[in-house]
Scaffold this active site. Sequence first.
Site, short mmCIF file in Angstrom:
data_model
loop_
_atom_site.label_atom_id
_atom_site.label_comp_id
_atom_site.label_asym_id
_atom_site.label_seq_id
_atom_site.Cartn_x
_atom_site.Cartn_y
_atom_site.Cartn_z
N CYS A 111 0.76 -0.96 -0.04
CA CYS A 111 -0.07 0.13 -0.06
C CYS A 111 0.93 1.32 0.08
O CYS A 111 2.05 0.99 0.22
CB CYS A 111 -1.09 0.12 1.30
SG CYS A 111 -2.42 0.86 1.01
N CYS A 113 -0.18 4.23 1.81
CA CYS A 113 -0.53 5.07 3.06
C CYS A 113 0.60 5.53 3.86
O CYS A 113 0.75 6.54 4.57
CB CYS A 113 -1.77 4.84 3.60
SG CYS A 113 -1.90 3.15 4.07
N CYS A 121 -4.13 6.23 0.27
CA CYS A 121 -3.55 4.74 -0.14
C CYS A 121 -2.99 4.90 -1.64
O CYS A 121 -2.73 3.70 -2.20
CB CYS A 121 -4.41 3.74 -0.03
SG CYS A 121 -4.84 3.48 1.86
N LYS A 186 -12.34 -5.43 2.01
CA LYS A 186 -11.61 -4.72 3.33
C LYS A 186 -12.45 -3.46 3.34
O LYS A 186 -12.86 -2.59 2.72
CB LYS A 186 -10.19 -4.08 2.81
CG LYS A 186 -9.85 -3.08 3.69
CD LYS A 186 -8.24 -2.86 3.45
CE LYS A 186 -7.52 -1.71 4.76
NZ LYS A 186 -6.10 -1.51 4.16
N ARG A 196 -2.89 2.57 12.70
CA ARG A 196 -2.49 4.05 12.16
C ARG A 196 -1.31 4.75 12.87
O ARG A 196 -0.55 5.45 12.53
CB ARG A 196 -3.89 4.87 11.62
CG ARG A 196 -4.34 4.19 10.53
CD ARG A 196 -5.64 4.89 10.19
NE ARG A 196 -6.40 4.30 9.19
CZ ARG A 196 -7.53 4.41 8.77
NH1 ARG A 196 -8.29 5.47 9.09
NH2 ARG A 196 -8.28 3.67 7.91
N GLU A 224 -16.54 -8.11 -4.55
CA GLU A 224 -15.22 -7.67 -4.62
C GLU A 224 -14.28 -8.75 -4.86
O GLU A 224 -13.33 -8.89 -5.41
CB GLU A 224 -14.95 -7.06 -3.22
CG GLU A 224 -15.34 -5.52 -3.27
CD GLU A 224 -14.50 -4.40 -3.90
OE1 GLU A 224 -13.44 -4.92 -4.49
OE2 GLU A 224 -14.64 -3.21 -3.80
N LYS A 239 -11.49 -8.38 6.02
CA LYS A 239 -10.73 -7.72 6.83
C LYS A 239 -11.64 -6.30 7.21
O LYS A 239 -12.11 -5.64 6.36
CB LYS A 239 -9.64 -7.02 6.17
CG LYS A 239 -8.66 -6.15 7.09
CD LYS A 239 -7.69 -5.40 6.54
CE LYS A 239 -7.06 -4.39 7.57
NZ LYS A 239 -5.89 -3.67 6.72
N SER A 265 -5.74 -4.37 14.11
CA SER A 265 -5.14 -3.74 15.41
C SER A 265 -6.20 -3.62 16.52
O SER A 265 -5.87 -3.90 17.69
CB SER A 265 -4.44 -2.64 14.95
OG SER A 265 -5.45 -1.68 14.36
C1 PBG Z 1 -2.85 -0.09 5.09
C2 PBG Z 1 -3.37 -0.99 5.90
C3 PBG Z 1 -4.14 -0.80 7.01
C4 PBG Z 1 -4.34 -2.07 7.60
C5 PBG Z 1 -3.56 -3.07 6.77
N1 PBG Z 1 -3.00 -2.11 6.00
C6 PBG Z 1 -4.79 0.20 7.52
C7 PBG Z 1 -5.78 1.33 6.82
O1 PBG Z 1 -6.34 0.81 5.92
O2 PBG Z 1 -5.76 2.33 7.33
C8 PBG Z 1 -5.05 -2.00 8.84
C9 PBG Z 1 -4.58 -3.08 9.92
C10 PBG Z 1 -4.65 -3.42 11.19
O3 PBG Z 1 -5.54 -2.37 11.81
O4 PBG Z 1 -4.21 -3.87 11.89
N2 PBG Z 1 -3.70 0.19 3.67
ZN ZN Z 2 -3.28 2.08 2.59
#
Ligand code: PBG
Ligand code: ZN
Length: 318
Positions: A111, A113, A121, A186, A196, A224, A239, A265
């Site tokens: 990604c 971001c 992203c 997602k 984050r 998707e 996710k 997380s």
């Molecule tokens: C980045 C990404 C994220 C997560 C995994 N890859 C965060 C987001 O989309 O802001 C989240 C993982 C987690 O919360 O453990 N695109």
């Molecule tokens: Zn991202």
Amino acid sequence: MRRLRTSQELRDLVSETTINLNKLVMPVFVDETLKNPQEIRSMPGIYSYDPDSVDDYAEKLRNMGIRNVLVFGVPSAKDPMGTEAYNPEGVSQKAIRKFAEKGLVVMADLCMCEYTDHGHCGVLKEKTVHNDETIKLYGKIAVSQARAGAHVIAPSGMMDGQVKAIREALDSDGFSDTPIMAYSAKYASQMYGPFRDAAKSTPSFGDRKTYQMNPSNAREAIREMELDIIEGADIIMVKPALFYLDVLKEARNRFNLPISAYGVSGEYSMIKNAVDSGLLGEDAISEYIMSVFRAGADIFITYFAEYLAQKGQHRVRV
Ligand code: PBG
Ligand code: ZN
């Protein structure tokens, strides 16, 4: 029904779901700005690693019996184009190389971001993420990660056509054997808050609702996943896991390719904090992990992987 519940041995004998370490993936943050490993404030017990500590950590994981990692890089320099994401000597490429050298199965989160100064992203046009310019860059990132030794490429940006773009880029660079684990369904979830913090990837304006899914939709998740399968995904993902077990179950019923779930997380921190404060008993953790496998996941990406390895819950009870 109680006859088969009279002892732990009998309960284990007839249990329908077992937690197996080979099926778990430990997410790992490698942060170029650090000098030492640092505990993530919002994720008790989970650390961000400085690049030099990766070797030791990889060995520790191996010795615990953990085989699989999902690598996230946090660069020291960010810019609008996220150029560090495809730097062959970038933080994630170096970390991928080290984990692979230590014999772990390395899944590379793909990604932008963590790498863009605006925290979105992909690349921006006006104030929105430009889909097709972004997936071109995803192709470049994928190739740089595969060159560094990644065994699996895991795109998490939720751009349309990302799997196809990455598949083509990998194939044309000689990586036709490198599988793609697509973050297919997602959701735009509050459960990513602690991540984050660790990845320093909070968008500087707006949110991710124009690319991540609306939590109200389950049928759309099937679309998707269907699209990602058509585009060439080898593994699909749901996710977060916990609030989306219905989606996971539905995916299991419909699709025959491997399905992963990401216990994000926020799930980790909710349960960890509740157990640490005595609000819930410790078995809440394995009950949680079990729910995800019971719903149909083949692979579970979870920050509890180390905990489970330490607990020896993957082993046969003697
Ligand atoms: C980045 C990404 C994220 C997560 C995994 N890859 C965060 C987001 O989309 O802001 C989240 C993982 C987690 O919360 O453990 N695109
Ligand atoms: Zn991202």
